[in-house]
Design a protein around this motif. Structure first.
Motif, short mmCIF file in Angstrom:
data_model
loop_
_atom_site.label_atom_id
_atom_site.label_comp_id
_atom_site.label_asym_id
_atom_site.label_seq_id
_atom_site.Cartn_x
_atom_site.Cartn_y
_atom_site.Cartn_z
N UNK A 47 49.46 34.59 37.64
CA UNK A 47 49.89 33.78 38.82
C UNK A 47 48.72 32.46 39.00
N UNK A 48 47.64 32.87 38.34
CA UNK A 48 46.64 31.84 38.55
C UNK A 48 46.00 31.63 37.12
N UNK A 49 46.82 31.75 36.14
CA UNK A 49 46.52 31.68 34.72
C UNK A 49 46.02 32.50 34.07
N UNK A 50 45.32 33.56 34.69
CA UNK A 50 44.63 34.80 34.17
C UNK A 50 45.72 36.03 34.23
N UNK A 51 45.93 36.37 32.90
CA UNK A 51 47.05 37.44 32.89
C UNK A 51 46.35 38.90 33.17
N UNK A 52 47.15 39.56 34.13
CA UNK A 52 46.53 40.87 34.70
C UNK A 52 47.94 41.58 35.40
N UNK A 53 47.74 42.76 35.64
CA UNK A 53 48.85 43.70 36.00
C UNK A 53 49.11 43.26 37.49
N UNK A 54 50.13 43.09 37.89
CA UNK A 54 50.98 43.07 39.25
C UNK A 54 52.04 43.92 39.60
N UNK A 55 51.99 44.06 40.89
CA UNK A 55 53.20 45.04 41.49
C UNK A 55 54.26 43.90 41.53
N UNK A 141 49.66 45.57 48.71
CA UNK A 141 50.10 44.37 49.12
C UNK A 141 49.09 43.10 48.52
N UNK A 142 47.72 43.72 48.29
CA UNK A 142 46.97 43.01 47.28
C UNK A 142 47.32 42.82 45.92
N UNK A 143 48.23 43.84 45.44
CA UNK A 143 48.80 43.85 44.03
C UNK A 143 49.79 42.93 43.87
N UNK A 173 45.89 35.35 48.69
CA UNK A 173 44.64 35.36 48.13
C UNK A 173 44.74 36.30 46.94
N UNK A 174 44.03 36.39 45.84
CA UNK A 174 44.33 36.92 44.75
C UNK A 174 43.00 37.19 43.73
N UNK A 175 42.94 38.70 43.60
CA UNK A 175 41.50 39.18 42.87
C UNK A 175 42.23 39.42 41.47
N UNK A 176 41.07 39.44 40.53
CA UNK A 176 41.44 39.65 39.03
C UNK A 176 41.12 41.16 38.70
N UNK A 177 40.25 41.84 39.87
CA UNK A 177 39.96 43.27 39.41
C UNK A 177 41.14 44.04 40.12
N UNK A 178 41.62 45.30 39.83
CA UNK A 178 42.51 45.91 40.46
C UNK A 178 42.39 46.47 41.54
N UNK A 179 43.53 47.08 42.49
CA UNK A 179 43.15 47.31 43.75
C UNK A 179 42.64 48.84 43.48
N UNK A 180 42.81 49.50 42.34
CA UNK A 180 42.14 50.79 42.27
C UNK A 180 40.53 50.47 42.26
N UNK A 181 40.16 49.54 41.58
CA UNK A 181 38.80 49.10 41.55
C UNK A 181 38.29 48.78 43.13
N UNK A 182 38.94 48.17 43.75
CA UNK A 182 38.62 47.90 45.23
C UNK A 182 38.54 48.92 45.91
N UNK A 183 39.64 49.82 46.04
CA UNK A 183 39.82 50.95 46.74
C UNK A 183 38.70 51.88 46.40
N UNK A 184 38.02 52.15 45.17
CA UNK A 184 37.16 52.88 44.70
C UNK A 184 35.71 52.27 45.43
N UNK A 185 35.53 51.13 45.43
CA UNK A 185 34.22 50.36 45.80
C UNK A 185 34.07 51.01 47.41
N UNK A 186 35.14 50.72 48.10
CA UNK A 186 35.24 50.97 49.50
C UNK A 186 34.89 52.49 49.94
#
Length: 574
Positions: A47-55, A141-143, A173-186
């Motif tokens: 979506x922002x030119x960087x390829x990553x997994x999305x739901x 939602x973030x994914x 808004x869009x992140x390059x790290x996964x929601x698993x990364x985000x949730x684990x950090x929280x």
């Protein structure tokens, strides 16, 4: 501000009653059923030119826009093909009158949809306007699991504005790290806690532009077709309705079309007394409709610009193009994209909120008084070494058995029965410094509302755990629209501030912003049987406990559908 006479108010009420009566007489004969079949999967997207997994929904993110007319029925068959994740989909802004089990809030109104399972949502869209849908499970939602809902007026109904064509704009808004990364950090203890951080990109209809030279890893292709900027093609002299929705997970945004003014005409499905803005502030969970006139120099294109406000920006401007007909598609303007207002100009943002009032011909004034007042102090705290968000020093947890099932089937043992606190120490608490008691408590208790009662909710913001810091919180109420009675800076005064409430023409919404070190007052009728969430729409904040739940009139509901059951104490055999 414009004023409305008593005579005009009476005429408005008569007109509104006529409109509703006309709709009901038309709706029964003309209502349609719209069927959708969705498969939820992970896909590699750019979506922002960087390829990553999305739901994705049927391979796309954002998902398909749902179109219907007021009074129609929506049927969505959802197959969860995420393999290792549950899911649930919330129809944001749809009140679910008579179908609270279709609200799509895991832990509140249904059990999650398990991997490989299929769930059918069926509900009526009872109010015209612009809405959205998104996952209400974890941080999906973030994914990328989100999209828009557009409910058109019934045939024969005349809106209070005209236009030649309409466009939808979904901001994210869009992140390059996964929601698993985000949730684990929280979920890490204090010394290892890692916030989600500022997003890498801002998307318009799922399209953004990340600077590939900054990509730390992964494949980034600036010419990938999925990240070509959004283009709105306009014909000189014509008028356009732009339906704008924000499904951001963190960012408050300011949206602007270079060189063009916008006339605000709708907010969260309610007509607004029109007012003109250079740009519009929009918070996560909000929708606005604006009128755009293609009245500028037609020999060039203009920027669409999305900028972060209310947080110190760490994300480049999200861009798109207003492409005048006859100018080559995609030609960039000769100017730099608008940078928006100052990110920390709270007064600028509050002025827009104060200007947003009900259209005089569609005004439904609130009840003059409420039966109950609940004051909610928003704070950041620690619980057992973890960082949490709290209301009146209580951080919310969800039980394994959804509340709607538990309340209806009298499974009171599955969640705490001690009522949550309804206020805080207003006299002595200093909202301008970090909380003196850093420690809060967890609870899954809910607020029980008398059916038909009128409830005031006062949202009070305060300093976080960090000195000289208070954050914006967009609050969303499920199952209801509410009146926005007022807002201000500093500490809410229960003796003085209610005297200045707008009881004449407050806008009705389902989402409202609470500004830093400020307060916001809303009023709603507890007249929709069910169990409903009320929470901060910033995904990480809700994930960290920033929400509450209301119960009202559940005894009026018939037997619940078995399709929402299967978890916790609702499992077969329990």
């Amino acid at each position: 501000m414009k004023s409305i006479s008593n005579h005009d108010m009476t005429l408005s009420k008569v007109f509104l009653s006529f409109v509703l009566a006309s709709f009901l007489s038309l709706g029964c004969a003309q209502a349609k059923v719209h069927y959708h079949k969705w498969e939820i999967t992970y896909q590699y997207k750019s979506p922002d030119c960087l390829n990553k997994l999305a739901i994705t929904i049927n391979g796309q993110t954002p998902g398909p826009t749902i179109y219907a007319s007021q009074g129609d029925t929506i049927v969505v068959e959802v197959k969860n093909s995420l393999l290792t994740e549950n899911t649930a989909i919330h129809w944001h802004g749809i009140r679910q009158i008579g179908t609270p089990w279709m609200d799509g809030t895991e832990g509140v109104t249904q059990c999650p949809i398990l991997p490989s399972d299929t769930f059918i949502y069926r509900f009526v869209v009872d109010r015209l306007g612009t809405y959205m849908y998104h996952s209400h499970y974890g941080m999906q939602r973030s994914a990328g699991l989100n999209g828009m809902i557009v409910v058109k007026v019934p045939e024969g109904f005349k809106e209070p504005f005209t236009y030649d064509r309409e466009y939808n704009i979904l901001l994210n808004d869009w992140w390059h790290n996964s929601t698993y990364d985000q949730a684990t950090g929280l979920l890490m203890p204090e010394n290892q806690f890692k916030f989600v951080g500022e997003p890498q990109s801002l998307l318009l209809n799922g399209r953004g532009r990340f600077n590939c030279s900054l990509a730390a890893s992964g494949t980034c292709n600036a010419s990938h077709p999925e990240c070509v900027p959004l283009k709105l093609i306009v014909v000189p002299g014509r008028t356009y309705l732009l339906r704008i929705a924000s499904v951001t997970s963190l960012s408050a945004l300011n949206f602007e079309i270079e060189g063009h003014s916008l006339t605000v005409v709708e907010a969260d499905g309610h007509y607004v007394d029109p007012f003109i803005v250079k740009n519009i502030n929009i918070y996560s969970g909000e929708t606005y409709s604006v009128i755009l006139r293609a009245d500028q120099n037609p020999n060039r294109n203009y920027w669409l610009a999305s900028n972060v406000v209310s947080r110190k920006p760490g994300t480049p401007t999200g861009i798109g193009l207003l492409n005048y007909y006859g100018i080559p598609n995609g030609r960039f303007p000769p100017t730099a994209p608008p940078s928006g207002p100052l990110w920390n100009d709270t007064y600028y943002r509050m002025k827009q909120s104060w200007a947003t009032r009900a259209h005089p011909n569609f005004n439904e004034p609130p009840p003059a008084k409420s039966n109950r007042v609940i004051i909610l102090l928003n704070t950041q705290n620690r619980i057992d070494g973890l960082t949490r968000w709290s209301l009146n020093n209580v951080s919310h947890d969800f039980p394994h058995t959804p509340y709607l099932i538990a309340v209806k089937n009298k499974l009171r043992h599955v969640f705490e029965q001690k009522p949550p606190p309804e206020t805080y120490d207003i006299k002595n608490y200093d909202i301008n410094v970090p909380p003196p008691n850093r420690n809060a408590t967890r609870s899954n208790a809910i607020y029980k509302l008398q059916f038909g009662s009128v409830v005031d909710l006062i949202l009070q913001n305060a300093n976080t755990l960090t000195a000289n810091n208070s954050e914006t919180h967009p609050w969303h109420l499920h199952g209801h629209d509410f009146w926005v009675l007022g807002s201000g800076w500093g500490k809410f005064n229960p003796e003085i501030d209610p005297k200045n409430y707008n009881l004449k023409d407050p806008i009705m919404k389902n989402n409202v912003a609470l500004q830093p070190y400020g307060w916001t007052a809303i009023r709603f009728k507890a007249d929709n049987p069910g169990v409903w969430a009320f929470h901060c729409h910033i995904e990480s904040h809700f994930f960290m406990g920033m929400g509450i739940v209301f119960e009202e009139g559940v005894n009026r509901l018939g037997k619940l559908p078995t399709s929402i059951m299967g978890c916790g104490q609702s499992k077969v055999g329990n």
